[in-house]
Design a protein around this motif. Structure first.
Motif, PDB file in Angstrom:
ATOM      1  N   TYR A   6       0.860  -1.176   0.000  1.00 33.76           N
ATOM      2  CA  TYR A   6       0.000   0.000   0.000  1.00 33.76           C
ATOM      3  C   TYR A   6       0.902   1.233   0.000  1.00 33.76           C
ATOM      4  N   LYS A   7       0.782   2.053  -1.034  1.00 34.60           N
ATOM      5  CA  LYS A   7       1.592   3.269  -1.184  1.00 34.60           C
ATOM      6  C   LYS A   7       3.081   2.993  -0.991  1.00 34.60           C
ATOM      7  N   GLY A   8       3.519   1.869  -1.512  1.00 35.98           N
ATOM      8  CA  GLY A   8       4.927   1.508  -1.455  1.00 35.98           C
ATOM      9  C   GLY A   8       5.356   0.820  -0.169  1.00 35.98           C
ATOM     10  N   PHE A   9       4.437   0.596   0.770  1.00 37.49           N
ATOM     11  CA  PHE A   9       4.755  -0.069   2.031  1.00 37.49           C
ATOM     12  C   PHE A   9       4.253  -1.515   1.977  1.00 37.49           C
ATOM     13  N   PRO A  10       5.175  -2.485   1.917  1.00 39.38           N
ATOM     14  CA  PRO A  10       4.747  -3.880   1.860  1.00 39.38           C
ATOM     15  C   PRO A  10       4.292  -4.403   3.226  1.00 39.38           C
ATOM     16  N   MET A  11       3.203  -5.155   3.224  1.00 32.27           N
ATOM     17  CA  MET A  11       2.740  -5.826   4.433  1.00 32.27           C
ATOM     18  C   MET A  11       3.159  -7.279   4.332  1.00 32.27           C
ATOM     19  N   LEU A  12       3.744  -7.791   5.416  1.00 36.72           N
ATOM     20  CA  LEU A  12       4.342  -9.126   5.423  1.00 36.72           C
ATOM     21  C   LEU A  12       3.867  -9.961   6.602  1.00 36.72           C
ATOM     22  N   ILE A  13       3.895 -11.264   6.413  1.00 41.81           N
ATOM     23  CA  ILE A  13       3.797 -12.208   7.517  1.00 41.81           C
ATOM     24  C   ILE A  13       5.211 -12.746   7.677  1.00 41.81           C
ATOM     25  N   HIS A  25       3.204  -7.494   9.589  1.00 41.76           N
ATOM     26  CA  HIS A  25       4.190  -6.435   9.824  1.00 41.76           C
ATOM     27  C   HIS A  25       4.303  -5.500   8.617  1.00 41.76           C
ATOM     28  N   VAL A  26       4.583  -4.229   8.921  1.00 43.00           N
ATOM     29  CA  VAL A  26       4.925  -3.244   7.891  1.00 43.00           C
ATOM     30  C   VAL A  26       6.161  -2.503   8.381  1.00 43.00           C
ATOM     31  N   ASP A  27       7.202  -2.465   7.547  1.00 41.10           N
ATOM     32  CA  ASP A  27       8.405  -1.690   7.864  1.00 41.10           C
ATOM     33  C   ASP A  27       8.389  -0.447   6.991  1.00 41.10           C
ATOM     34  N   GLY A  28       8.180   0.709   7.635  1.00 43.03           N
ATOM     35  CA  GLY A  28       8.109   1.967   6.900  1.00 43.03           C
ATOM     36  C   GLY A  28       9.414   2.734   6.867  1.00 43.03           C
ATOM     37  N   GLY A  29      10.519   2.100   7.229  1.00 46.71           N
ATOM     38  CA  GLY A  29      11.817   2.788   7.238  1.00 46.71           C
ATOM     39  C   GLY A  29      12.034   3.527   8.546  1.00 46.71           C
ATOM     40  N   THR A  30      11.315   4.615   8.757  1.00 44.95           N
ATOM     41  CA  THR A  30      11.447   5.379  10.005  1.00 44.95           C
ATOM     42  C   THR A  30      10.436   4.936  11.056  1.00 44.95           C
ATOM     43  N   TRP A  31       9.641   3.922  10.715  1.00 44.88           N
ATOM     44  CA  TRP A  31       8.646   3.379  11.639  1.00 44.88           C
ATOM     45  C   TRP A  31       8.321   1.941  11.242  1.00 44.88           C
ATOM     46  N   PRO A  57       1.599   8.926   8.843  1.00 49.43           N
ATOM     47  CA  PRO A  57       0.285   9.574   8.879  1.00 49.43           C
ATOM     48  C   PRO A  57      -0.822   8.556   9.181  1.00 49.43           C
ATOM     49  N   SER A  58      -1.839   9.000   9.895  1.00 50.07           N
ATOM     50  CA  SER A  58      -2.967   8.123  10.228  1.00 50.07           C
ATOM     51  C   SER A  58      -3.614   7.539   8.983  1.00 50.07           C
ATOM     52  N   ALA A  59      -3.657   8.317   7.904  1.00 50.48           N
ATOM     53  CA  ALA A  59      -4.268   7.836   6.664  1.00 50.48           C
ATOM     54  C   ALA A  59      -3.503   6.637   6.096  1.00 50.48           C
ATOM     55  N   VAL A  60      -2.186   6.618   6.241  1.00 49.37           N
ATOM     56  CA  VAL A  60      -1.385   5.483   5.759  1.00 49.37           C
ATOM     57  C   VAL A  60      -1.688   4.247   6.604  1.00 49.37           C
ATOM     58  N   GLU A  62      -4.383   3.633   8.322  1.00 51.92           N
ATOM     59  CA  GLU A  62      -5.752   3.203   8.028  1.00 51.92           C
ATOM     60  C   GLU A  62      -5.824   2.525   6.663  1.00 51.92           C
ATOM     61  N   GLY A  63      -5.083   3.012   5.691  1.00 49.86           N
ATOM     62  CA  GLY A  63      -5.043   2.378   4.373  1.00 49.86           C
ATOM     63  C   GLY A  63      -4.464   0.967   4.446  1.00 49.86           C
ATOM     64  N   LEU A  64      -3.431   0.800   5.257  1.00 56.43           N
ATOM     65  CA  LEU A  64      -2.838  -0.522   5.449  1.00 56.43           C
ATOM     66  C   LEU A  64      -3.824  -1.464   6.148  1.00 56.43           C
ATOM     67  N   ARG A  65      -4.492  -0.959   7.174  1.00 57.43           N
ATOM     68  CA  ARG A  65      -5.478  -1.769   7.903  1.00 57.43           C
ATOM     69  C   ARG A  65      -6.609  -2.193   6.958  1.00 57.43           C
ATOM     70  N   HIS A  66      -7.097  -1.245   6.185  1.00 57.55           N
ATOM     71  CA  HIS A  66      -8.169  -1.535   5.242  1.00 57.55           C
ATOM     72  C   HIS A  66      -7.707  -2.545   4.180  1.00 57.55           C
ATOM     73  N   GLY A  67      -6.465  -2.420   3.738  1.00 58.92           N
ATOM     74  CA  GLY A  67      -5.923  -3.358   2.760  1.00 58.92           C
ATOM     75  C   GLY A  67      -5.897  -4.781   3.290  1.00 58.92           C
ATOM     76  N   LEU A  68      -5.483  -4.948   4.540  1.00 57.52           N
ATOM     77  CA  LEU A  68      -5.443  -6.292   5.131  1.00 57.52           C
ATOM     78  C   LEU A  68      -6.848  -6.851   5.322  1.00 57.52           C
ATOM     79  N   ARG A  69      -7.831  -5.989   5.485  1.00 60.95           N
ATOM     80  CA  ARG A  69      -9.223  -6.433   5.648  1.00 60.95           C
ATOM     81  C   ARG A  69      -9.833  -6.963   4.351  1.00 60.95           C
ATOM     82  N   GLN A  70      -9.209  -6.676   3.234  1.00 63.85           N
ATOM     83  CA  GLN A  70      -9.733  -7.171   1.958  1.00 63.85           C
ATOM     84  C   GLN A  70      -9.761  -8.704   2.010  1.00 63.85           C
ATOM     85  N   PRO A  71     -10.873  -9.312   1.615  1.00 60.28           N
ATOM     86  CA  PRO A  71     -11.012 -10.768   1.773  1.00 60.28           C
ATOM     87  C   PRO A  71      -9.845 -11.595   1.231  1.00 60.28           C
TER      88      PRO A  71
END
Length: 142
Positions: A6-13, A25-31, A57-60, A62-71
């Motif tokens: 999501y927006k260049g941030f990979p979500m991983l198991i 997990h998401v590694d955002g570099g500075t977070w 940002p909270s929007a990022v 929330e976007g990641l959370r919403h992405g993981l919620r996708q079936p």
């Protein structure tokens, strides 16, 4: 193992040294952030954020959370977790058969059972609960 980006941030198991509860997990570099998911419901929640220099940002988040919620993403996360760890992280928790939910803080009643074991079936996207002392188990379609 990568789930999506999501927006260049990979979500991983992660496949090493993992532990309950199920999370990604998401590694955002500075977070970095972790998101919890479940084998008995389809909600996803932000577990925590560790920031080295600045919080995302909270929007990022929330976007990641919403992405993981996708079936498709949630099903893949569960499959990876189950295939690697062979646990739904539900054993020995309490199940309320009246409200059909895992309960944390509740008085034990005639409808509350200890989950003896939980099994996830990736091909059917179902969780099967064996309840101690219950006349039958529970099948949860996710």
């Amino acid at each position: 193992m990568r789930l999506f980006s999501y927006k260049g941030f990979p979500m991983l198991i992660n496949l090493r040294d993992e532990h309950c509860p199920p999370h990604a997990h998401v590694d955002g570099g500075t977070w970095s952030a972790r998101f919890k998911f479940s084998f008995w419901h389809n909600s996803v929640e932000l577990w925590d954020v560790v920031q080295q220099s600045r919080r995302p940002p909270s929007a990022v988040l929330e976007g990641l959370r919403h992405g993981l919620r996708q079936p498709a993403h949630l099903r893949r996360a569960r499959s990876i977790w189950w295939n690697k760890l062979q646990t739904a992280c539900l054993d020995n928790q309490l199940w309320d058969s009246q409200d059909n939910e895992v309960v944390v803080m509740k008085r034990i009643t005639s409808t509350t059972y200890v989950i003896g074991s939980a099994c996830y079936e990736p091909d059917k996207n179902k969780t099967l609960l064996a309840l101690m002392g219950a006349p039958e188990g529970v099948e949860i379609e996710l």
